[in-house]
Design a protein around this motif. Structure first.
Motif, mmCIF file in Angstrom:
data_model
loop_
_atom_site.group_PDB
_atom_site.id
_atom_site.type_symbol
_atom_site.label_atom_id
_atom_site.label_comp_id
_atom_site.label_asym_id
_atom_site.label_seq_id
_atom_site.Cartn_x
_atom_site.Cartn_y
_atom_site.Cartn_z
ATOM 1 N N PHE A 28 0.830 -1.195 0.000
ATOM 2 C CA PHE A 28 0.000 0.000 0.000
ATOM 3 C C PHE A 28 0.869 1.252 0.000
ATOM 4 C CE2 PHE A 28 -4.080 -1.837 0.763
ATOM 5 C CZ PHE A 28 -3.863 -2.967 1.542
ATOM 6 N N PHE A 29 0.402 2.266 -0.703
ATOM 7 C CA PHE A 29 0.989 3.591 -0.532
ATOM 8 C C PHE A 29 0.334 4.278 0.656
ATOM 9 C CE2 PHE A 29 2.617 7.686 -1.199
ATOM 10 C CZ PHE A 29 1.576 8.598 -1.259
ATOM 11 N N ARG A 30 -0.988 4.139 0.749
ATOM 12 C CA ARG A 30 -1.717 4.814 1.822
ATOM 13 C C ARG A 30 -3.086 4.163 2.014
ATOM 14 N NH1 ARG A 30 -1.708 10.175 3.980
ATOM 15 N NH2 ARG A 30 -3.775 10.858 4.697
ATOM 16 N N ILE A 31 -3.418 3.842 3.248
ATOM 17 C CA ILE A 31 -4.763 3.376 3.571
ATOM 18 C C ILE A 31 -5.535 4.562 4.113
ATOM 19 C CG2 ILE A 31 -6.159 1.852 4.997
ATOM 20 C CD1 ILE A 31 -3.846 -0.119 5.018
ATOM 21 N N ASN A 32 -6.646 4.859 3.514
ATOM 22 C CA ASN A 32 -7.477 5.975 3.959
ATOM 23 C C ASN A 32 -8.549 5.468 4.931
ATOM 24 O OD1 ASN A 32 -5.962 7.892 2.507
ATOM 25 N ND2 ASN A 32 -7.068 7.361 0.631
ATOM 26 N N ALA A 33 -9.784 5.477 4.542
ATOM 27 C CA ALA A 33 -10.848 5.043 5.452
ATOM 28 C C ALA A 33 -10.827 3.528 5.643
ATOM 29 C CB ALA A 33 -12.208 5.471 4.919
ATOM 30 N N MET A 34 -11.185 3.109 6.842
ATOM 31 C CA MET A 34 -11.362 1.694 7.158
ATOM 32 C C MET A 34 -12.734 1.550 7.809
ATOM 33 S SD MET A 34 -7.565 0.861 8.745
ATOM 34 C CE MET A 34 -7.488 -0.879 8.272
ATOM 35 N N GLY A 35 -13.336 0.391 7.645
ATOM 36 C CA GLY A 35 -14.669 0.257 8.216
ATOM 37 C C GLY A 35 -15.164 -1.170 8.289
ATOM 38 N N TRP A 36 -16.348 -1.269 8.850
ATOM 39 C CA TRP A 36 -17.019 -2.561 8.981
ATOM 40 C C TRP A 36 -18.440 -2.451 8.442
ATOM 41 C CZ3 TRP A 36 -14.555 -6.892 10.600
ATOM 42 C CH2 TRP A 36 -13.345 -6.725 11.265
ATOM 43 N N TYR A 37 -18.828 -3.464 7.702
ATOM 44 C CA TYR A 37 -20.183 -3.610 7.198
ATOM 45 C C TYR A 37 -20.707 -4.953 7.689
ATOM 46 C CZ TYR A 37 -19.365 0.271 3.969
ATOM 47 O OH TYR A 37 -19.106 1.508 3.434
ATOM 48 N N ARG A 38 -22.004 -5.148 7.590
ATOM 49 C CA ARG A 38 -22.567 -6.443 7.955
ATOM 50 C C ARG A 38 -23.732 -6.784 7.033
ATOM 51 N NH1 ARG A 38 -25.248 -4.925 13.869
ATOM 52 N NH2 ARG A 38 -27.009 -3.684 13.077
ATOM 53 N N GLN A 39 -23.973 -8.081 6.930
ATOM 54 C CA GLN A 39 -25.076 -8.563 6.102
ATOM 55 C C GLN A 39 -25.752 -9.717 6.811
ATOM 56 O OE1 GLN A 39 -23.986 -9.613 2.085
ATOM 57 N NE2 GLN A 39 -26.085 -9.352 1.383
ATOM 58 N N ALA A 40 -27.013 -9.511 7.148
ATOM 59 C CA ALA A 40 -27.818 -10.555 7.765
ATOM 60 C C ALA A 40 -28.501 -11.372 6.672
ATOM 61 C CB ALA A 40 -28.859 -9.929 8.685
ATOM 62 N N PRO A 41 -28.921 -12.579 6.981
ATOM 63 C CA PRO A 41 -29.598 -13.407 5.966
ATOM 64 C C PRO A 41 -30.811 -12.698 5.388
ATOM 65 C CG PRO A 41 -29.029 -14.727 7.879
ATOM 66 C CD PRO A 41 -28.743 -13.302 8.253
ATOM 67 N N GLY A 42 -30.882 -12.672 4.062
ATOM 68 C CA GLY A 42 -32.011 -12.057 3.390
ATOM 69 C C GLY A 42 -31.999 -10.548 3.364
ATOM 70 N N THR A 90 -26.837 -10.215 14.725
ATOM 71 C CA THR A 90 -26.377 -11.424 14.041
ATOM 72 C C THR A 90 -26.236 -11.156 12.550
ATOM 73 O OG1 THR A 90 -27.368 -12.899 15.677
ATOM 74 C CG2 THR A 90 -26.973 -13.802 13.466
ATOM 75 N N ALA A 91 -25.051 -11.449 12.020
ATOM 76 C CA ALA A 91 -24.763 -11.175 10.609
ATOM 77 C C ALA A 91 -23.347 -11.635 10.305
ATOM 78 C CB ALA A 91 -24.898 -9.680 10.311
ATOM 79 N N VAL A 92 -23.022 -11.617 9.032
ATOM 80 C CA VAL A 92 -21.623 -11.733 8.609
ATOM 81 C C VAL A 92 -21.060 -10.319 8.564
ATOM 82 C CG1 VAL A 92 -20.022 -12.457 6.816
ATOM 83 C CG2 VAL A 92 -22.083 -13.815 7.286
ATOM 84 N N TYR A 93 -19.955 -10.125 9.239
ATOM 85 C CA TYR A 93 -19.315 -8.810 9.318
ATOM 86 C C TYR A 93 -18.123 -8.769 8.364
ATOM 87 C CZ TYR A 93 -22.202 -7.434 13.247
ATOM 88 O OH TYR A 93 -23.275 -7.086 14.034
ATOM 89 N N TYR A 94 -18.098 -7.716 7.551
ATOM 90 C CA TYR A 94 -17.063 -7.566 6.533
ATOM 91 C C TYR A 94 -16.200 -6.343 6.825
ATOM 92 C CZ TYR A 94 -19.890 -10.803 3.771
ATOM 93 O OH TYR A 94 -20.593 -11.893 3.327
ATOM 94 N N CYS A 95 -14.920 -6.543 6.696
ATOM 95 C CA CYS A 95 -13.962 -5.442 6.788
ATOM 96 C C CYS A 95 -13.868 -4.764 5.428
ATOM 97 C CB CYS A 95 -12.613 -6.009 7.202
ATOM 98 S SG CYS A 95 -11.260 -4.833 7.265
ATOM 99 N N ASN A 96 -13.721 -3.464 5.435
ATOM 100 C CA ASN A 96 -13.628 -2.683 4.201
ATOM 101 C C ASN A 96 -12.555 -1.617 4.363
ATOM 102 O OD1 ASN A 96 -14.573 0.105 2.972
ATOM 103 N ND2 ASN A 96 -15.290 -1.504 1.597
ATOM 104 N N ILE A 97 -11.716 -1.456 3.346
ATOM 105 C CA ILE A 97 -10.759 -0.353 3.374
ATOM 106 C C ILE A 97 -10.764 0.343 2.022
ATOM 107 C CG2 ILE A 97 -9.280 -1.550 5.026
ATOM 108 C CD1 ILE A 97 -7.222 -1.859 2.736
ATOM 109 N N ARG A 98 -10.418 1.602 2.058
ATOM 110 C CA ARG A 98 -10.188 2.388 0.841
ATOM 111 C C ARG A 98 -8.718 2.798 0.870
ATOM 112 N NH1 ARG A 98 -14.805 3.989 -1.780
ATOM 113 N NH2 ARG A 98 -16.749 3.493 -0.678
ATOM 114 N N ALA A 99 -8.007 2.423 -0.179
ATOM 115 C CA ALA A 99 -6.561 2.619 -0.161
ATOM 116 C C ALA A 99 -6.017 2.887 -1.544
ATOM 117 C CB ALA A 99 -5.896 1.366 0.427
ATOM 118 N N LYS A 100 -4.826 3.476 -1.560
ATOM 119 C CA LYS A 100 -4.081 3.677 -2.793
ATOM 120 C C LYS A 100 -2.847 2.794 -2.728
ATOM 121 C CE LYS A 100 -3.778 7.839 -4.493
ATOM 122 N NZ LYS A 100 -3.505 9.263 -4.735
#
Length: 121
Positions: A28-42, A90-100
């Motif tokens: 990576f040159f630079r990691i900007n925003a980092m976050g968490w999302y989630r998705q429950a069934p359906g 209750t859900a699947v939790y996903y990590c998310n990053i925005r980076a260059k």
């Protein structure tokens, strides 16, 4: 190649706590925003929390006061401390990053494979 490795999910009783971690590897040159999302069934994937490189955090209304997002820039890691968990978390939790990956490249978005969080008695 960019990879995000999540850990910390599992089964917890209502009112309990879990701490999720996500480590970013690769060049990576630079990691900007980092976050968490989630998705429950359906359901659609939804934002849980994000944090800027400077540490400014934003939360979904449903988790405010219960979840805390933080990051360690030196370790390329983002955390999600989840307290007072409810069955509706209750859900699947996903990590998310925005980076260059290079100064001359546009910012890109990257996702982890997800970690299951189940809140049940």
């Amino acid at each position: 190649q960019v990879q995000l490795a999540e850990s910390g999910g599992g089964l917890v009783q209502p009112g309990g706590s879990l701490r999720l971690s996500c480590v970013a590897s690769g060049s990576f040159f630079r990691i900007n925003a980092m976050g968490w999302y989630r998705q429950a069934p359906g359901a659609e994937r939804e934002l849980v929390a994000t944090i800027t490189r400077d540490g400014n955090a934003d939360y979904a209304d449903s988790v405010k006061g219960r979840f805390t997002i933080s990051r360690d820039n030196a370790k390329r890691t983002v955390f999600l401390q989840m307290n007072s968990l409810k069955p509706e978390d209750t859900a699947v939790y996903y990590c998310n990053i925005r980076a260059k990956i290079a100064p001359w490249r546009d910012e890109s978005e990257y996702w982890g494979q997800g970690t299951q969080v189940t809140v049940s008695s």
